[in-house]
Every structure is written in C-alpha cells, then in structure tokens.
Design an enzyme around this catalytic site. Structure first.
Site, PDB file in Angstrom:
ATOM      1  N   HIS A  77      33.089 -26.753 -12.699  1.00 32.97           N
ATOM      2  CA  HIS A  77      32.867 -27.228 -11.073  1.00 32.97           C
ATOM      3  C   HIS A  77      31.838 -27.508 -10.703  1.00 32.97           C
ATOM      4  O   HIS A  77      31.093 -27.517  -9.514  1.00 32.97           O
ATOM      5  CB  HIS A  77      34.678 -26.893 -10.766  1.00 32.97           C
ATOM      6  N   GLN A  79      29.058 -25.225 -11.749  1.00 33.95           N
ATOM      7  CA  GLN A  79      28.131 -25.835 -12.103  1.00 33.95           C
ATOM      8  C   GLN A  79      28.489 -27.410 -11.787  1.00 33.95           C
ATOM      9  O   GLN A  79      26.736 -27.221 -10.725  1.00 33.95           O
ATOM     10  CB  GLN A  79      27.980 -25.870 -13.513  1.00 33.95           C
ATOM     11  N   HIS A  81      28.851 -28.735  -9.508  1.00 31.35           N
ATOM     12  CA  HIS A  81      28.684 -28.883  -7.804  1.00 31.35           C
ATOM     13  C   HIS A  81      26.964 -28.105  -7.394  1.00 31.35           C
ATOM     14  O   HIS A  81      26.136 -29.034  -6.352  1.00 31.35           O
ATOM     15  CB  HIS A  81      29.642 -27.840  -6.546  1.00 31.35           C
TER      16      HIS A  81
END
Length: 105
Positions: A77, A79, A81
C-alpha cells in the site's frame, strides 16, 4: 512483520499523503490564478515525496545488503500510495501550466 519495515511503510504513506494533498492545493491555487503560489506548493509537495523516497531507499538498501525485507499489504500500500502521488504531481504540474497558459491569453 519487522517493526522497522512497518514504521518505514507508514512513513512513506504519511509523506506521500502530505505530498498529494499539497499538490492538490497547488492545483486549486492555479485555478484561482495564483500561479506562483501553485508552483511553490508543488515544490513543497516534491520535498515531501523526497522524504518518502528516503524511506523507500532505506528499505532497498536493507535488501541490497542481504537483509530480508518482508512483503506485507502495508508495504505494498505504501509503494502504491507513493507511485500514485508521483503521478498526481506530474499531472498537477501539467494542470498548473495549462492554467498559466489560459491566464496569459
């Protein structure tokens, strides 16, 4: 999950979230005709992404040194984001350029 990886993951999420929010504000300023302020905010947004990159780099260095970096949903998540924020920044820069072009006509 390794506590340090978990901590770095949340730092990436936090810095990337700040960066995206600031980039969104930059678009709003450009829309209001405040192009210079928009560019300042975009620069600030990029500084926040650089902080996230430093966290990411420390994870890459761990793995490069032979330490196992455990994959988790939180890290994935983080990465995701970060990459979405970087894409948003590129689009924000284009949108600011367009607003500037419109204002100068």
């Amino acid at each position: 999950m390794d506590e340090k990886i978990f901590e770095l993951s949340f730092e990436i999420i936090s810095f990337a979230g700040n960066a995206k929010s600031i980039a969104f504000d930059a678009i709003s300023k450009a829309k209001a005709g405040e192009i210079e302020k928009a560019r300042e905010l975009l620069k600030e947004s990029k500084e926040e992404v650089n902080k996230a990159h430093r966290c990411q780099t420390s994870l890459i260095q761990k793995e490069a040194c032979g330490e196992k970096v455990e994959m988790s949903v939180v890290l994935i998540h983080a990465q995701d984001h970060l990459m979405n924020t970087m894409n948003f920044q590129m689009l924000a820069e284009e949108i600011i350029d367009l607003y500037e072009r419109i204002d100068n006509k």
